[in-house]
Design a protein around this motif. Structure first.
Motif, short mmCIF file in Angstrom:
data_model
loop_
_atom_site.label_atom_id
_atom_site.label_comp_id
_atom_site.label_asym_id
_atom_site.label_seq_id
_atom_site.Cartn_x
_atom_site.Cartn_y
_atom_site.Cartn_z
N CYS A 30 40.48 44.93 39.39
CA CYS A 30 41.04 46.18 39.87
C CYS A 30 42.38 46.37 39.17
O CYS A 30 43.20 45.44 39.15
CB CYS A 30 41.21 46.02 41.38
SG CYS A 30 41.68 47.50 42.21
N VAL A 31 42.58 47.53 38.56
CA VAL A 31 43.72 47.72 37.67
C VAL A 31 44.57 48.91 38.10
O VAL A 31 44.04 49.99 38.34
CB VAL A 31 43.22 47.97 36.21
CG1 VAL A 31 44.38 48.08 35.23
CG2 VAL A 31 42.23 46.91 35.77
N SER A 57 44.57 47.30 45.14
CA SER A 57 43.92 47.03 46.43
C SER A 57 42.85 45.93 46.34
O SER A 57 42.51 45.32 47.35
CB SER A 57 43.29 48.30 46.99
OG SER A 57 44.24 49.34 47.01
N GLY A 58 42.32 45.68 45.15
CA GLY A 58 41.30 44.65 44.97
C GLY A 58 41.79 43.25 45.33
O GLY A 58 40.98 42.34 45.50
N LYS A 65 39.87 40.25 40.30
CA LYS A 65 41.18 40.06 39.65
C LYS A 65 42.02 41.33 39.88
O LYS A 65 41.46 42.42 39.94
CB LYS A 65 41.01 39.89 38.15
CG LYS A 65 40.36 38.61 37.72
CD LYS A 65 40.47 38.49 36.19
CE LYS A 65 39.96 37.18 35.69
NZ LYS A 65 38.49 37.08 35.65
N SER A 66 43.32 41.17 40.00
CA SER A 66 44.20 42.33 40.15
C SER A 66 45.13 42.39 38.95
O SER A 66 45.86 41.44 38.68
CB SER A 66 45.04 42.17 41.41
OG SER A 66 44.27 42.49 42.53
N PHE A 218 39.71 51.18 38.09
CA PHE A 218 41.04 51.64 37.69
C PHE A 218 41.56 52.53 38.79
O PHE A 218 41.02 53.60 39.05
CB PHE A 218 40.96 52.38 36.34
CG PHE A 218 40.56 51.44 35.24
CD1 PHE A 218 41.50 50.76 34.52
CD2 PHE A 218 39.21 51.21 34.98
CE1 PHE A 218 41.13 49.85 33.54
CE2 PHE A 218 38.82 50.30 34.01
CZ PHE A 218 39.79 49.62 33.29
N GLU A 219 42.58 52.01 39.46
CA GLU A 219 43.06 52.63 40.69
C GLU A 219 44.25 53.55 40.41
O GLU A 219 45.37 53.10 40.23
CB GLU A 219 43.47 51.48 41.63
CG GLU A 219 43.99 51.88 42.95
CD GLU A 219 44.38 50.64 43.80
OE1 GLU A 219 44.10 49.49 43.39
OE2 GLU A 219 44.98 50.86 44.86
N GLY A 220 43.97 54.86 40.36
CA GLY A 220 45.05 55.81 40.14
C GLY A 220 45.97 55.84 41.36
O GLY A 220 45.53 55.61 42.48
N ALA A 221 47.24 56.13 41.13
CA ALA A 221 48.17 56.29 42.25
C ALA A 221 48.63 57.74 42.27
O ALA A 221 48.52 58.45 41.28
CB ALA A 221 49.36 55.35 42.07
#
Ligand code: IMP
Length: 418
Positions: A30-31, A57-58, A65-66, A218-221
């Motif tokens: 999770c990136v 959040s991963g 993996k974070s 891919f975790e957008g903010a």
């Protein structure tokens, strides 16, 4: 599962944290790639609430993996706090977290500048989170920022001194504010860095490896309309929150991303100042805020609420190359007898913050609970009509429907996420 880009389609707070958490069960990594600890991803697992600001959040999944990409601006103090909180809650962080050495750091003076500028803007303030995000990105772009890798440079202290002196000059002479003592900045930073050093490295190889095996999130903010280039400028954050930000914030190529998942709340919210065409500023807006627990996860501010804005949704779909939508918080609308969808409006006037020619479509509500629905067919007829109308208006597919804060309250309409 494909490599998925998750992006908020409006002004953030669409419920990305929960969707990342649900999908991270099957993902390898999770990136995060932009923003900083201005983000607030709320997750509820077995009734226990966890809020993450900086760490992907991963991290709550043992097998995931974070990774924090180079596009993120990092407050070392906030990072250490978040790691400590996770460790106290028995979440394993070591061996799972990796941070790019290319990340720029947020200094205490960035925070002071953010707050001083907002104060001086008075009624015209942006309503930032006050965490120094904008000033940190300013220094990155003006090529005087400090990256994590600079801690290893023999000229580190000199560079830091120059930058902090420059910030203090502006704080004192332009904002008539207090300076931040240089000695304490250096001492604190060196101590923080020694605690996080073990997580920092060049992540190029790691990223190329994880995308090869697929199943990377891919975790957008924040959200699409807070994008520095494509959002409601100047009422935006200071990074590219859209697909382009993923590429520059990781160094990956567009073809590495196999699916773009837009996260859309069943109604629209915004925190901070700026235009909001479909805003409900009366009793109804307050009720939706109450039912939806609409308080900012980072600052605790009340979120403004309104009808779902599909003009923005259509723009987001195009900007982010969205393949499917996760519709969240459908249950918040359960009590309403009538629900409107905002279809269109004219150009936004940034002086009056208003728009002309607002067009809505009104639909009957369902007035039943959706929170226990296990499949699409369990949903009330009018809830399905609402979902299908959004699909129609935006020429998209709603592939996931979330009907409550818990991990289990999710309906899958597309095989790739099951
Ligand atoms: P900044 O990112 O702190 O500079 O704030 C700029 C704008 O983005 C303000 O309107 C904030 O309320 C908004 N913002 C920043 N982070 C988030 C978020 O995670 N969710 C929603 N709004 C955000």
């Amino acid at each position: 599962m494909p490599n998925i880009f998750l992006v908020g389609t409006h002004w953030g707070d669409e419920g990305k944290g929960k969707i990342v958490d649900v999908l991270s069960d099957k993902s390898t990594a999770c990136v995060r790639f932009q923003g900083g600890h201005n983000a607030g991803h709320t997750l509820v697992i077995k009734g226990k609430k966890t809020i993450l600001h900086l760490i992907p959040s991963g991290i709550l999944r043992d097998s995931c993996k974070s990774i924090i990409g180079n596009g993120v601006v990092v407050s070392l103090e906030a990072l250490i706090d978040e790691i400590d909180n996770l460790v106290t809650s028995d979440v394993q962080v070591e061996d799972k977290l990796t941070i790019s050495e290319g990340c720029h750091i947020i200094l205490p003076t960035h925070k002071a500048l953010d707050i001083a500028r907002e104060k001086s803007l008075g009624k015209k303030s942006i309503g930032t989170t006050g965490r120094g995000i904008g000033p940190a990105y300013e220094d990155k772009v003006s090529r005087q920022g400090i990256r994590l890798k600079d801690f290893e440079d023999k000229n580190f202290e000199k560079k830091l001194q120059n930058l902090v002196s420059y910030h203090n000059f502006i704080l004192k002479n332009y904002y008539n504010d207090s300076e931040v003592p240089l000695v304490s900045v250096i001492k604190d930073l060196e101590s923080y860095y020694s605690q996080v050093k073990k997580y920092v490295c060049n992540i190029e190889e790691l990223l190329n490896e994880v995308v090869k095996t697929s199943g990377c999130i891919f975790e957008g903010a924040q959200g699409t309309m807070l994008d520095i280039d494509h959002g409601t400028y100047p009422y935006v954050t200071s990074s590219n929150t859209t697909f382009a930000g993923l590429l520059s914030g990781t160094g990956l190529s567009p073809t590495d991303i196999e699916y773009s998942l837009g996260i859309t709340k069943a109604y629209t919210t915004r925190v901070g100042q700026g235009p909001f065409p479909s805003e409900l500023d009366g009793e109804l807006g307050k009720n939706i805020a109450k039912w939806g627990g609409e308080k900012g996860a980072t600052t605790g501010r009340d979120r403004r609420c309104g009808w779902l804005d599909t003009k923005i949704l259509r723009k987001s779909i195009k900007l982010n190359n969205i393949n499917g939508i996760a519709l969240t918080k459908l249950d918040v609308l359960d009590k309403l007898d009538k629900i409107k969808i905002c279809l269109n409006y004219g150009e936004i006037d940034y002086n009056s913050m208003s728009v002309n020619d607002l067009e809505y479509l009104e639909m009957d509500g369902w007035q039943q609970s959706t929170s226990n629905a296990k499949s699409y067919d369990d949903l009330p007829k009018n809830a399905k009509l609402y979902i299908e109308k959004i699909e129609d208006i935006c020429s998209t597919s709603i592939v996931l429907v979330s009907t409550g804060p818990d991990r289990e309250q999710i309906i899958y309409r597309n095989k790739i996420f099951e």
